[in-house]
Design a protein around this motif. Sequence first.
Motif, PDB file in Angstrom:
ATOM      1  N   PRO A  30      15.001 -11.375 -11.285  1.00  0.00           N
ATOM      2  CA  PRO A  30      15.599 -12.676 -10.943  1.00  0.00           C
ATOM      3  C   PRO A  30      16.871 -12.564 -10.099  1.00  0.00           C
ATOM      4  N   GLU A  31      17.552 -11.425 -10.155  1.00  0.00           N
ATOM      5  CA  GLU A  31      18.769 -11.241  -9.353  1.00  0.00           C
ATOM      6  C   GLU A  31      18.457 -11.235  -7.855  1.00  0.00           C
ATOM      7  N   ILE A  32      17.308 -10.694  -7.473  1.00  0.00           N
ATOM      8  CA  ILE A  32      16.940 -10.594  -6.057  1.00  0.00           C
ATOM      9  C   ILE A  32      15.940 -11.675  -5.650  1.00  0.00           C
ATOM     10  N   PHE A  33      15.075 -12.063  -6.572  1.00  0.00           N
ATOM     11  CA  PHE A  33      13.985 -12.995  -6.251  1.00  0.00           C
ATOM     12  C   PHE A  33      14.126 -14.307  -7.011  1.00  0.00           C
ATOM     13  N   GLY A  34      15.346 -14.739  -7.242  1.00  0.00           N
ATOM     14  CA  GLY A  34      15.600 -15.903  -8.074  1.00  0.00           C
ATOM     15  C   GLY A  34      15.729 -17.232  -7.350  1.00  0.00           C
ATOM     16  N   ARG A  35      15.314 -17.286  -6.085  1.00  0.00           N
ATOM     17  CA  ARG A  35      15.412 -18.542  -5.326  1.00  0.00           C
ATOM     18  C   ARG A  35      14.071 -18.853  -4.673  1.00  0.00           C
ATOM     19  N   TRP A  36      13.819 -20.132  -4.478  1.00  0.00           N
ATOM     20  CA  TRP A  36      12.626 -20.566  -3.744  1.00  0.00           C
ATOM     21  C   TRP A  36      12.711 -20.096  -2.305  1.00  0.00           C
ATOM     22  N   PRO A  42      10.604 -18.856  -7.278  1.00  0.00           N
ATOM     23  CA  PRO A  42      11.487 -17.798  -7.786  1.00  0.00           C
ATOM     24  C   PRO A  42      10.934 -17.157  -9.050  1.00  0.00           C
ATOM     25  N   ILE A  43      11.382 -15.930  -9.278  1.00  0.00           N
ATOM     26  CA  ILE A  43      11.101 -15.244 -10.535  1.00  0.00           C
ATOM     27  C   ILE A  43      12.168 -15.686 -11.534  1.00  0.00           C
ATOM     28  N   ARG A  44      11.722 -16.171 -12.671  1.00  0.00           N
ATOM     29  CA  ARG A  44      12.647 -16.643 -13.704  1.00  0.00           C
ATOM     30  C   ARG A  44      12.962 -15.581 -14.739  1.00  0.00           C
ATOM     31  N   GLU A  45      11.949 -14.762 -15.092  1.00  0.00           N
ATOM     32  CA  GLU A  45      12.183 -13.733 -16.106  1.00  0.00           C
ATOM     33  C   GLU A  45      11.046 -12.728 -16.085  1.00  0.00           C
ATOM     34  N   VAL A  46      11.281 -11.631 -16.781  1.00  0.00           N
ATOM     35  CA  VAL A  46      10.274 -10.589 -16.969  1.00  0.00           C
ATOM     36  C   VAL A  46      10.023 -10.484 -18.465  1.00  0.00           C
ATOM     37  N   ARG A  47       8.743 -10.428 -18.843  1.00  0.00           N
ATOM     38  CA  ARG A  47       8.370 -10.335 -20.259  1.00  0.00           C
ATOM     39  C   ARG A  47       7.486  -9.116 -20.505  1.00  0.00           C
ATOM     40  N   ASP A  48       7.443  -8.707 -21.741  1.00  0.00           N
ATOM     41  CA  ASP A  48       6.474  -7.714 -22.225  1.00  0.00           C
ATOM     42  C   ASP A  48       6.508  -6.393 -21.455  1.00  0.00           C
ATOM     43  N   GLN A  49       7.685  -5.970 -21.032  1.00  0.00           N
ATOM     44  CA  GLN A  49       7.787  -4.702 -20.305  1.00  0.00           C
ATOM     45  C   GLN A  49       7.570  -3.532 -21.262  1.00  0.00           C
ATOM     46  N   THR A  50       6.739  -2.580 -20.824  1.00  0.00           N
ATOM     47  CA  THR A  50       6.404  -1.422 -21.658  1.00  0.00           C
ATOM     48  C   THR A  50       7.348  -0.262 -21.339  1.00  0.00           C
ATOM     49  N   GLY A  51       8.504  -0.233 -21.965  1.00  0.00           N
ATOM     50  CA  GLY A  51       9.473   0.840 -21.760  1.00  0.00           C
ATOM     51  C   GLY A  51      10.320   0.624 -20.519  1.00  0.00           C
ATOM     52  N   ASP A  52      11.119   1.651 -20.188  1.00  0.00           N
ATOM     53  CA  ASP A  52      11.955   1.598 -18.990  1.00  0.00           C
ATOM     54  C   ASP A  52      11.062   1.564 -17.758  1.00  0.00           C
ATOM     55  N   TRP A  53      11.494   0.857 -16.737  1.00  0.00           N
ATOM     56  CA  TRP A  53      10.726   0.708 -15.499  1.00  0.00           C
ATOM     57  C   TRP A  53      11.024   1.921 -14.619  1.00  0.00           C
TER      58      TRP A  53
END
Length: 156
Positions: A30-36, A42-53
């Motif tokens: 959301p820091e980079i892709f948080g605007r229309w 925009p991306i509002r949030e990330v969910r269900d991430q499996t460990g560190d990216w």
Amino acid sequence: MAQPLVVEESHVVPVAPDAAFHGTLPISLPEIFGRWYGPIPPIREVRDQTGDWDSAGRSRTIMLVGGSAREDLTSVDAPRSFGYRLTRIHGLMALLVGSVTGEWTFAPAGGGTEITWRWTIYPRSPLAAPGLPLFGMLWKGYARRALRDLGEVLTR
């Protein structure tokens, strides 16, 4: 089957490739892709991430305004590149796009780093394929702005 469309944008930032790579891979989306950008939400949030990216095989759900997509990290070659695949696309983009293969590359450039972001866009269906060039043009504008925003974050 309809052919995919490949689009890419690049931007040079005044930081070393290692710093650019390690500052980009784990960044809050959301820091980079948080605007229309036009119809691209925009991306509002990330969910269900499996460990560190940080390694191939990780997955997460990207929540957009009015949609979502599953992202799978498919390759990590620090500090040169990382790749991912977007599937299970829901929302406005799903009208045209079946899936996306994405790649970020980081190459030395005049004391800094050229960051290139590439999408290979697979159409939802043969009927959707004629709309991909217009979507690709919109994506290029979206990518230019995102790369500029990323550059600002990386140089803070």
